[in-house]
Scaffold this active site. Structure first.
Site, PDB file in Angstrom:
ATOM      1  N   ASP A  11       1.047  -1.053  -0.368  1.00  0.00           N
ATOM      2  CA  ASP A  11       0.068  -0.059  -0.224  1.00  0.00           C
ATOM      3  C   ASP A  11       1.113   1.338   0.125  1.00  0.00           C
ATOM      4  O   ASP A  11       2.013   1.044   0.061  1.00  0.00           O
ATOM      5  CB  ASP A  11      -0.834  -0.190   1.217  1.00  0.00           C
ATOM      6  N   CYS A  68       2.746  -3.403   3.891  1.00  0.00           N
ATOM      7  CA  CYS A  68       2.129  -2.297   4.305  1.00  0.00           C
ATOM      8  C   CYS A  68       2.861  -2.065   5.509  1.00  0.00           C
ATOM      9  O   CYS A  68       4.144  -2.175   5.875  1.00  0.00           O
ATOM     10  CB  CYS A  68       0.989  -2.995   4.132  1.00  0.00           C
ATOM     11  N   THR A  70       2.617  -1.790   8.837  1.00  0.00           N
ATOM     12  CA  THR A  70       3.010  -2.996   9.882  1.00  0.00           C
ATOM     13  C   THR A  70       3.603  -4.332   8.904  1.00  0.00           C
ATOM     14  O   THR A  70       3.914  -5.465  10.016  1.00  0.00           O
ATOM     15  CB  THR A  70       1.987  -3.246  10.977  1.00  0.00           C
ATOM     16  N   HIS A 101       8.873 -24.317   9.270  1.00  0.00           N
ATOM     17  CA  HIS A 101       7.227 -24.835  10.208  1.00  0.00           C
ATOM     18  C   HIS A 101       6.025 -24.407   9.683  1.00  0.00           C
ATOM     19  O   HIS A 101       5.536 -25.465  10.296  1.00  0.00           O
ATOM     20  CB  HIS A 101       7.835 -24.215  11.835  1.00  0.00           C
ATOM     21  N   HIS A 136       6.501 -31.147  11.019  1.00  0.00           N
ATOM     22  CA  HIS A 136       5.488 -30.319  10.658  1.00  0.00           C
ATOM     23  C   HIS A 136       4.850 -30.324   9.817  1.00  0.00           C
ATOM     24  O   HIS A 136       4.064 -29.060   9.513  1.00  0.00           O
ATOM     25  CB  HIS A 136       6.976 -29.166   9.827  1.00  0.00           C
TER      26      HIS A 136
HETATM   27  C1  RB5 Z   1      -2.344   2.524   6.551  1.00  0.00           C
HETATM   28  O1  RB5 Z   1      -2.007   4.021   7.446  1.00  0.00           O
HETATM   29  C2  RB5 Z   1      -1.520   1.245   7.253  1.00  0.00           C
HETATM   30  O2  RB5 Z   1      -2.929   1.155   8.411  1.00  0.00           O
HETATM   31  C3  RB5 Z   1      -1.194   0.052   6.469  1.00  0.00           C
HETATM   32  O3  RB5 Z   1      -0.265   0.626   5.975  1.00  0.00           O
HETATM   33  C4  RB5 Z   1      -1.276  -1.470   7.396  1.00  0.00           C
HETATM   34  O4  RB5 Z   1      -0.107  -0.894   8.358  1.00  0.00           O
HETATM   35  C5  RB5 Z   1      -2.041  -1.985   8.190  1.00  0.00           C
HETATM   36  O5  RB5 Z   1      -2.050  -2.956   8.831  1.00  0.00           O
END
Ligand code: RB5
Length: 153
Positions: A11, A68, A70, A101, A136
């Site tokens: 994203d 993204c 996180t 695993h 596994h």
């Molecule tokens: C975008 O702000 C953020 O929510 C997205 O990149 C991601 O971290 C979602 O899990």
């Protein structure tokens, strides 16, 4: 060089690292299918997570990478698709374990909290570590048995 490509997408929060990781993967001789986005405008991660998960689910890509902020939203999205085992990975050791695993077939990465060099190390480990098979495989088969046949298309 992989026979079928590795699909990748992000994203806006993962865009900069995705672009750099594509360049790095090409230098490694990996056949990359970049599913976008192609600029840093704000987009919704499920739209791009679905593109990669669909390619891997359908066997058009051997594995996938999603970036993204996180990595969490991408993992949640990708794991809705049949045959997908997406792991949100923040260390090279977890990349090895996700392959050995869990036979993970999509690595979801953080573009905001993990630096580029670490993400390269994560992908190097992810691509080079084979599934451990044996006990596994018995466990992964139990995950596969939990899948409800659904039409994602
Ligand atoms: C975008 O702000 C953020 O929510 C997205 O990149 C991601 O971290 C979602 O899990």
């Amino acid at each position: 060089m992989t026979k079928t490509p590795v699909a990748i997408a992000s994203d806006h929060a993962g865009f900069d690292q995705k672009k750099k990781l594509v360049g790095w993967m090409l230098l490694q001789g990996i056949d990359v299918h970049d599913l976008g986005p192609y600029n840093d405008e704000r987009v919704d991660y499920p739209d791009y997570g679905a593109l990669v998960a669909e390619e891997v689910s359908q066997g058009k890509a051997i594995s996938g990478v999603l970036v993204c902020g996180t990595g969490i939203g991408m993992a949640i999205t990708a794991n809705k698709f049949s045959g997908i085992r997406a792991a949100n990975i923040t260390t090279p050791q977890f990349a090895e374990l996700a392959r050995e695993h869990n036979d993970a077939n999509i690595a979801t990465l953080s573009g905001r909290f993990v630096d580029l060099e670490t993400n390269k190390k994560i992908l190097a480990a992810f691509f080079s570590t084979p599934f451990g098979e044996g006990r596994h495989a018995d466990r992964v088969n139990k995950i596969k048995a939990l899948e409800t046949p659904v039409d994602n298309h």
